[in-house]
Design an enzyme around this catalytic site. Sequence first.
Site, PDB file in Angstrom:
ATOM      1  N   GLU A 226      -6.177  -6.089   3.550  1.00 12.12           N
ATOM      2  CA  GLU A 226      -6.191  -7.297   2.705  1.00 12.12           C
ATOM      3  C   GLU A 226      -7.414  -7.320   1.785  1.00 12.12           C
ATOM      4  O   GLU A 226      -8.012  -8.364   1.542  1.00 12.12           O
ATOM      5  CB  GLU A 226      -6.131  -8.554   3.565  1.00 12.12           C
ATOM      6  CG  GLU A 226      -5.056  -8.433   4.617  1.00 12.12           C
ATOM      7  CD  GLU A 226      -4.134  -9.610   4.727  1.00 12.12           C
ATOM      8  OE1 GLU A 226      -4.375 -10.607   4.051  1.00 12.12           O
ATOM      9  OE2 GLU A 226      -3.157  -9.488   5.473  1.00 12.12           O
TER      10      GLU A 226
ATOM     11  N   GLU B  58     -15.809  -3.749   0.250  1.00  5.81           N
ATOM     12  CA  GLU B  58     -16.371  -3.365  -1.057  1.00  5.81           C
ATOM     13  C   GLU B  58     -15.657  -4.119  -2.184  1.00  5.81           C
ATOM     14  O   GLU B  58     -16.298  -4.634  -3.109  1.00  5.81           O
ATOM     15  CB  GLU B  58     -16.234  -1.846  -1.272  1.00  5.81           C
ATOM     16  CG  GLU B  58     -17.142  -0.996  -0.396  1.00  5.81           C
ATOM     17  CD  GLU B  58     -16.706  -0.950   1.074  1.00  5.81           C
ATOM     18  OE1 GLU B  58     -15.533  -1.257   1.378  1.00  5.81           O
ATOM     19  OE2 GLU B  58     -17.547  -0.623   1.928  1.00  5.81           O
TER      20      GLU B  58
ATOM     21  N   ILE C  34       2.273   0.196   7.001  1.00  3.65           N
ATOM     22  CA  ILE C  34       2.956  -1.100   6.925  1.00  3.65           C
ATOM     23  C   ILE C  34       3.061  -1.741   8.313  1.00  3.65           C
ATOM     24  O   ILE C  34       3.727  -1.218   9.208  1.00  3.65           O
ATOM     25  CB  ILE C  34       4.350  -0.943   6.265  1.00  3.65           C
ATOM     26  CG1 ILE C  34       4.183  -0.324   4.865  1.00  3.65           C
ATOM     27  CG2 ILE C  34       5.080  -2.284   6.200  1.00  3.65           C
ATOM     28  CD1 ILE C  34       3.184  -1.027   3.949  1.00  3.65           C
TER      29      ILE C  34
ATOM     30  N   THR D 124       0.823  -1.220   0.000  1.00  6.04           N
ATOM     31  CA  THR D 124       0.000   0.000   0.000  1.00  6.04           C
ATOM     32  C   THR D 124       0.857   1.269   0.000  1.00  6.04           C
ATOM     33  O   THR D 124       1.918   1.316   0.624  1.00  6.04           O
ATOM     34  CB  THR D 124      -0.904   0.008   1.253  1.00  6.04           C
ATOM     35  OG1 THR D 124      -1.609  -1.223   1.289  1.00  6.04           O
ATOM     36  CG2 THR D 124      -1.884   1.161   1.232  1.00  6.04           C
ATOM     37  N   GLU D 125       0.341   2.282  -0.691  1.00  4.65           N
ATOM     38  CA  GLU D 125       1.054   3.568  -0.771  1.00  4.65           C
ATOM     39  C   GLU D 125       0.098   4.709  -0.439  1.00  4.65           C
ATOM     40  O   GLU D 125      -1.121   4.524  -0.477  1.00  4.65           O
ATOM     41  CB  GLU D 125       1.606   3.745  -2.189  1.00  4.65           C
ATOM     42  CG  GLU D 125       2.552   2.611  -2.546  1.00  4.65           C
ATOM     43  CD  GLU D 125       3.175   2.749  -3.920  1.00  4.65           C
ATOM     44  OE1 GLU D 125       2.768   3.664  -4.667  1.00  4.65           O
ATOM     45  OE2 GLU D 125       4.061   1.945  -4.215  1.00  4.65           O
TER      46      GLU D 125
HETATM   47  C1  LIG Z   1      -3.766  -1.076  10.657  1.00  5.53           C
HETATM   48  C2  LIG Z   1      -3.466  -1.268   9.205  1.00  5.53           C
HETATM   49  C3  LIG Z   1      -2.489  -2.171   8.829  1.00  5.53           C
HETATM   50  C4  LIG Z   1      -2.162  -2.339   7.477  1.00  5.53           C
HETATM   51  N1  LIG Z   1      -1.137  -3.183   7.130  1.00  5.53           N
HETATM   52  C5  LIG Z   1      -0.704  -3.207   5.836  1.00  5.53           C
HETATM   53  C6  LIG Z   1       0.471  -3.941   5.478  1.00  5.53           C
HETATM   54  O1  LIG Z   1       1.099  -4.593   6.307  1.00  5.53           O
HETATM   55  N2  LIG Z   1       0.880  -3.894   4.187  1.00  5.53           N
HETATM   56  C7  LIG Z   1       0.214  -3.191   3.229  1.00  5.53           C
HETATM   57  O2  LIG Z   1       0.643  -3.191   2.081  1.00  5.53           O
HETATM   58  N3  LIG Z   1      -0.911  -2.488   3.540  1.00  5.53           N
HETATM   59  C8  LIG Z   1      -1.372  -2.473   4.813  1.00  5.53           C
HETATM   60  N4  LIG Z   1      -2.494  -1.744   5.154  1.00  5.53           N
HETATM   61  C9  LIG Z   1      -3.191  -0.997   4.113  1.00  5.53           C
HETATM   62  C10 LIG Z   1      -4.527  -1.604   3.729  1.00  5.53           C
HETATM   63  O3  LIG Z   1      -4.330  -2.803   3.036  1.00  5.53           O
HETATM   64  C11 LIG Z   1      -5.281  -0.543   2.909  1.00  5.53           C
HETATM   65  O4  LIG Z   1      -5.685   0.459   3.824  1.00  5.53           O
HETATM   66  C12 LIG Z   1      -6.463  -1.120   2.168  1.00  5.53           C
HETATM   67  O5  LIG Z   1      -6.023  -1.924   1.102  1.00  5.53           O
HETATM   68  C13 LIG Z   1      -7.387  -0.028   1.604  1.00  5.53           C
HETATM   69  O6  LIG Z   1      -6.667   0.918   0.892  1.00  5.53           O
HETATM   70  P1  LIG Z   1      -6.878   2.477   1.207  1.00  5.53           P
HETATM   71  O7  LIG Z   1      -6.730   2.667   2.669  1.00  5.53           O
HETATM   72  O8  LIG Z   1      -5.978   3.228   0.318  1.00  5.53           O
HETATM   73  O9  LIG Z   1      -8.383   2.752   0.854  1.00  5.53           O
HETATM   74  P2  LIG Z   1      -8.958   3.143  -0.589  1.00  5.53           P
HETATM   75  O10 LIG Z   1      -8.509   2.159  -1.598  1.00  5.53           O
HETATM   76  O11 LIG Z   1      -8.700   4.576  -0.843  1.00  5.53           O
HETATM   77  O12 LIG Z   1     -10.511   2.926  -0.339  1.00  5.53           O
HETATM   78  C14 LIG Z   1     -11.330   3.881   0.359  1.00  5.53           C
HETATM   79  C15 LIG Z   1     -12.763   3.373   0.306  1.00  5.53           C
HETATM   80  O13 LIG Z   1     -13.185   3.293  -1.068  1.00  5.53           O
HETATM   81  C16 LIG Z   1     -13.659   1.996  -1.331  1.00  5.53           C
HETATM   82  N5  LIG Z   1     -13.369   1.624  -2.712  1.00  5.53           N
HETATM   83  C17 LIG Z   1     -12.193   1.654  -3.369  1.00  5.53           C
HETATM   84  N6  LIG Z   1     -12.334   1.190  -4.608  1.00  5.53           N
HETATM   85  C18 LIG Z   1     -13.635   0.841  -4.745  1.00  5.53           C
HETATM   86  C19 LIG Z   1     -14.419   0.297  -5.796  1.00  5.53           C
HETATM   87  N7  LIG Z   1     -13.902  -0.043  -6.978  1.00  5.53           N
HETATM   88  N8  LIG Z   1     -15.735   0.089  -5.570  1.00  5.53           N
HETATM   89  C20 LIG Z   1     -16.301   0.394  -4.386  1.00  5.53           C
HETATM   90  N9  LIG Z   1     -15.615   0.906  -3.362  1.00  5.53           N
HETATM   91  C21 LIG Z   1     -14.295   1.123  -3.531  1.00  5.53           C
HETATM   92  C22 LIG Z   1     -12.945   1.101  -0.341  1.00  5.53           C
HETATM   93  O14 LIG Z   1     -13.639  -0.111  -0.150  1.00  5.53           O
HETATM   94  C23 LIG Z   1     -12.926   1.979   0.890  1.00  5.53           C
HETATM   95  O15 LIG Z   1     -14.147   1.873   1.556  1.00  5.53           O
HETATM   96  C24 LIG Z   1      -2.860  -1.602   6.493  1.00  5.53           C
HETATM   97  C25 LIG Z   1      -3.877  -0.715   6.878  1.00  5.53           C
HETATM   98  C26 LIG Z   1      -4.168  -0.531   8.211  1.00  5.53           C
HETATM   99  C27 LIG Z   1      -5.235   0.460   8.589  1.00  5.53           C
END
Ligand SMILES: Cc1cc2nc3c(=O)[nH]c(=O)nc-3n(C[C@H](O)[C@H](O)[C@H](O)COP(=O)(O)OP(=O)(O)OC[C@H]3O[C@@H](n4cnc5c(N)ncnc54)[C@H](O)[C@@H]3O)c2cc1C
Length: 580
Positions: free
Chosen positions: A417, A421, A210, A177-178
């Site tokens: 993970e 949605e 991360i 994630t970025e």
């Molecule tokens: C405590 C914690 C630990 C984590 N650990 C890791 C890790 O170890 N490694 C890592 O790589 N990442 C990690 N993450 C990141 C996590 O995987 C991401 O937060 C997650 O994938 C969602 O990405 P985002 O936060 O950018 O949300 P976004 O992708 O911006 O989504 C925001 C909202 O929009 C919705 N959305 C997006 N696209 C669509 C669509 N096509 N249709 C409908 N709804 C949509 C989503 O469901 C969400 O509700 C962690 C996050 C947290 C909070």
Amino acid sequence: MISIMYNQEQAWERYASRCNMISTLCDKEGTMGSIDFMNKVYRGVLDQWAFRSYRGPGNLGTVEDLLRRYEELLEEYPPKELEALGGIPDDMIKKMGGMGLFGLSVPEAYGGLGLDLWDQLKIVEAVAGLDMSAALAFLAHLLIGIKGIELFGTEGQKQRYLVPAAAGDMIFSYALTEPKVGSDARHIETKAELSGDGSHYVLNGVKTYITNANYAQGMTVFAQLDPEHPGFMGAFIIETAWDGIIIGADMPKMGLKSSSTAMVRFENVRVPVENLLGKPGYGYTIALTVLNYGRLGLMAASSGVTKRSYHDMRARAQSRIQFGVPIETFPLIQEKIVRARVHGLVMEAMNYFSAGLLEHDTEHNPVIETSHCKLFGTTKAWETLYDALQVAGGSGFISTQPYEKRMRDFRVTTIFEGTTEIHSIYPSLFAIGRIAKEFKTRQRFDKWMYLVKEFVMSFAPMKWELRFDDRTLNKAVRLAQSHARTIRRMLIFGLIEYGKKIGNEEFFLRRISTLSMYCFGLLSVLAKISADRSAGRRSAEDIRLFSYFIEEARTVRSTNRHFFDAKCERLISDIFGALS
Ligand SMILES: Cc1cc2nc3c(=O)[nH]c(=O)nc-3n(C[C@H](O)[C@H](O)[C@H](O)COP(=O)(O)OP(=O)(O)OC[C@H]3O[C@@H](n4cnc5c(N)ncnc54)[C@H](O)[C@@H]3O)c2cc1C
């Protein structure tokens, strides 16, 4: 009609090549061996081998011994104190390492305990039921941090990294994630450029959220290799001590406070070519394959908190007297308890069944099945946590009780993970992508015939060799078949009706995924009960619980089998567009 179909198909091809999600899934599916359990089910075929190979954890002695020692460790380091501390002390990490927790899945040849996936999931279930926050250090390390090395590493990479990882001397993170890219992971911006002499890559970019970042000595990092081709990625093993790696401070979070979560910046980091996992361009496939394990881990954690909440609800409902009787006398309380018990059974069955599909071939990607596990587990467990607090009444709201911490810690599971949605649309997009791929390989007239045949066949009775001497179980078989037929019909309909716009039809996609998830739930419990009966284990209690899930699946069917959106769904875009 044929020309309409032809236009549809051209449009579809254009769309399929543009739609990252579907084309990626098609490519991946095409390059990997696959039992393809649910895809076969949609076509009326029950993979008997997969169905009959259901099993649960086998090495219970080792599992129980580890769990007993882990409980003792938590007595020494109570989770509430760890939460107040905001982290795990070094000596606790060392003790976790000494117990082998960082090497549960690592083969014995590399110093790990070499437990199989079923035993690992049993451990995840139990430790998450005790406390998710502290356990995340070794769970994230095992399920996603080192999984890429276990699955795709060369012998040299395994010797160099798995050995210290198993001992807990090198804790790993998984960095995908970025700041600007989460769900749309194919478009990450971190880049790795091969040096002129071909000896190393130069890594630049920023990763965020991360897990384990400040505990980690190693990371699996994903980066684009070709700016012209998003998704052509590399998966790199990096050491956090290398020059150019800056790890931020731990982020303040609503839960999981003893877990480390931070941003990581890579500035011109030199990564030797030997540290690339798999082939150049294979990184995205590695990222998604690894997530299958993370998703089953989350389902196991969901099962753990569900079972724990069930026991809390039972105890509270028996001891709390209102209106002169224990509150367990009231149907609205009984409903919550029964639902938790039923969902606990279904979670366990779905997870162990999926573990079999995943372990059959480590490179096989049962994406539909693991996605269903993640979605079903995390959403049902969240409802159960809500119910457990409700049954506890006012005391449930008091922080000295376990409920609020459990809810805070668990909340993120519907986000990481793959969000709820994404998992609501991902399986149906995958299944439609699969049909589109077959559609594309056919000649023009043949394509039309193919769709017509598929649609007509979706009405045909299914011949599964699955009969029981029990009415409830036979009812479940018939219902699973009805789900499967409806899904097949909806997939074909979606391809014809929406064509290139299918990705926008999220309500439609969600209905298919929901039906498929329940279909998979029905089949998983049937597989579990069949296995139990074959082994001479009693199944009467499970069948009673199952009868509730069958009725739930029937209700889900009646609300999700429609080709067109319901009135409420249709109103949403109008109302949204007119919001002031
Ligand atoms: C405590 C914690 C630990 C984590 N650990 C890791 C890790 O170890 N490694 C890592 O790589 N990442 C990690 N993450 C990141 C996590 O995987 C991401 O937060 C997650 O994938 C969602 O990405 P985002 O936060 O950018 O949300 P976004 O992708 O911006 O989504 C925001 C909202 O929009 C919705 N959305 C997006 N696209 C669509 C669509 N096509 N249709 C409908 N709804 C949509 C989503 O469901 C969400 O509700 C962690 C996050 C947290 C909070």
